[in-house]
Design an enzyme around this catalytic site. Structure first.
Site, PDB file in Angstrom:
ATOM      1  N   ARG A 144      71.461 -58.289-131.538  1.00 16.39           N
ATOM      2  CA  ARG A 144      70.075 -58.516-131.133  1.00 16.39           C
ATOM      3  C   ARG A 144      69.239 -58.754-132.390  1.00 16.39           C
ATOM      4  O   ARG A 144      68.688 -57.831-132.982  1.00 16.39           O
ATOM      5  CB  ARG A 144      69.567 -57.327-130.316  1.00 16.39           C
ATOM      6  CG  ARG A 144      70.471 -57.063-129.118  1.00 16.39           C
ATOM      7  CD  ARG A 144      70.094 -55.834-128.336  1.00 16.39           C
ATOM      8  NE  ARG A 144      71.075 -55.578-127.282  1.00 16.39           N
ATOM      9  CZ  ARG A 144      71.007 -54.557-126.433  1.00 16.39           C
ATOM     10  NH1 ARG A 144      70.011 -53.686-126.525  1.00 16.39           N
ATOM     11  NH2 ARG A 144      71.933 -54.395-125.504  1.00 16.39           N
ATOM     12  N   HIS A 233      73.111 -57.162-118.436  1.00 18.56           N
ATOM     13  CA  HIS A 233      72.359 -56.304-119.355  1.00 18.56           C
ATOM     14  C   HIS A 233      71.052 -56.960-119.786  1.00 18.56           C
ATOM     15  O   HIS A 233      70.634 -56.867-120.948  1.00 18.56           O
ATOM     16  CB  HIS A 233      73.201 -55.958-120.584  1.00 18.56           C
ATOM     17  CG  HIS A 233      72.995 -54.545-121.067  1.00 18.56           C
ATOM     18  ND1 HIS A 233      73.731 -53.484-120.607  1.00 18.56           N
ATOM     19  CD2 HIS A 233      72.121 -54.018-121.948  1.00 18.56           C
ATOM     20  CE1 HIS A 233      73.333 -52.379-121.186  1.00 18.56           C
ATOM     21  NE2 HIS A 233      72.345 -52.667-122.004  1.00 18.56           N
ATOM     22  N   ASP A 264      71.024 -57.115-110.628  1.00 17.76           N
ATOM     23  CA  ASP A 264      69.773 -57.061-111.381  1.00 17.76           C
ATOM     24  C   ASP A 264      69.692 -58.276-112.286  1.00 17.76           C
ATOM     25  O   ASP A 264      70.639 -59.037-112.420  1.00 17.76           O
ATOM     26  CB  ASP A 264      69.645 -55.745-112.169  1.00 17.76           C
ATOM     27  CG  ASP A 264      70.576 -55.668-113.376  1.00 17.76           C
ATOM     28  OD1 ASP A 264      71.195 -56.683-113.750  1.00 17.76           O
ATOM     29  OD2 ASP A 264      70.703 -54.584-113.968  1.00 17.76           O
TER      30      ASP A 264
END
Length: 344
Positions: A144, A233, A264
């Site tokens: 990230r 995620h 999700d």
């Protein structure tokens, strides 16, 4: 001032919003998934009554009056007692919420080391939690880069107090504290045997979060998972991973009704919920939208987001001639694959 008042939320939430807006590597998938319209809903013009739609869902021995569950992003609710406010909002909307072990509130209030995992499971059981959600897509942390540039500092983990001692110093060569925390807690050897071990220490149903392929979905059923959550995620693990709405139908077909399938990622409107239900999802889980509501107005904001999604879902169902969630079927949605097959 209440710790979850809207003013304090605005002050304390910004690091969380920065993290929630990032993705893996170049953030390509995160950006494209947000722009993607995904499948199209199909309206019908039957003469059915459009009165009050029924949303009742039941899975893992838990009933919910809505098909929308709450999955707050871990490490993100940096508002003091943010999870507590979100849990209250979920309860007010008669839905369920998943609490991360990485929350900043202890589980009494709302990994690599199996003794720690076992302790957390026992505490959850004793406090009346209804299920365990095991995240299976983070054997290691995705790269990230935005967090590295920002030197992301993870908040204290109240649930790990007295169980683990984590280094508070940032890497002298740069990077984020989140990376160091992941290195100390995540187990790169995570395998299906760990699911079997988890089943051996608890009687609670276990849902596996991070399933995006038919192969893994079938294996999840084989090892005794009580449900699967189609998730990437939040696009913060692997860039260019498939959007969850694209992977959903493959997983639904693979489990063939053996266990509930939740999804999700990218849910921003009630129409997104409708499309997921049409593709076979038992329910959807929302994270970022609830966080944004919490940032704006605390508990009331989180509740408003859930209620807004429910109202939009009810409207979509009415316009498509569905009086209940059970009446939402595959014929109510048109995917890119459907459009291509129609041209052949």
């Amino acid at each position: 001032m209440s710790p979850t008042s809207k003013h304090e939320c605005r002050i304390r939430i910004w690091p969380a919003l920065a993290l929630s807006s990032t993705g893996a590597s170049d953030i390509t998938h995160h950006t494209e998934e947000a722009r993607s319209q995904g499948p199209r809903a199909r309206t019908t013009h039957s003469h059915r009554s459009r009165q009050a739609a029924a949303f009742n869902s039941y899975f893992c021995h838990t009933s919910s009056s809505t098909s929308i569950a709450v999955l707050p992003p871990d490490l993100l609710l940096q508002v003091p007692r943010g999870e507590v406010a979100t849990a209250r909002a979920a309860a007010a909307c008669k839905t369920i919420m998943v609490l991360s072990f990485g929350s900043n509130c202890k589980i009494e209030e709302v990994y690599k080391r199996r003794d720690v995992s076992a302790t957390l499971v026992r505490r959850a059981e004793s406090l009346g939690f209804k299920a365990i959600v095991l995240t299976v897509d983070t054997p290691v942390l995705g790269r990230r880069e935005a967090d590295i540039r920002n030197k992301m500092v993870a908040p204290p983990f109240a649930n790990l107090e007295g169980l683990m001692s984590l280094d508070d110093d940032l890497d002298s060569e740069g990077g984020s504290k989140l990376e160091r925390f992941a290195h100390e807690t995540l187990d790169p050897s995570l395998s299906w045997k760990d699911v079997e071990w988890l089943k051996s220490i608890t009687s609670l149903p276990i849902l596996l979060k991070g399933i995006v392929t038919a192969e893994d979905a079938r294996k999840a059923v084989e090892v005794g998972a009580a449900g699967v959550i189609v998730s990437n995620h939040g696009a913060r693990q692997l860039d260019y991973a498939p959007a969850t709405i694209s992977a959903l139908e493959e997983v639904v077909k693979a489990v063939a009704g053996a266990v509930p399938v939740l999804v999700d990622g990218g849910v921003r409107r009630g129409t997104d919920v409708f499309k997921a239900l049409a593709l076979g999802a038992t329910a959807v889980m929302v994270g970022r939208p609830v966080l944004f509501g919490l940032a704006a107005r605390g508990e009331a904001g989180a509740r408003h987001v859930i209620e807004m999604l429910n109202r939009e879902l009810e409207l979509a169902m009415a316009l498509c001639g569905c009086r209940s969630v059970a009446e939402v079927t595959r014929r109510h949605v048109l995917t890119e694959g459907d459009r291509i097959r129609a041209l052949l």
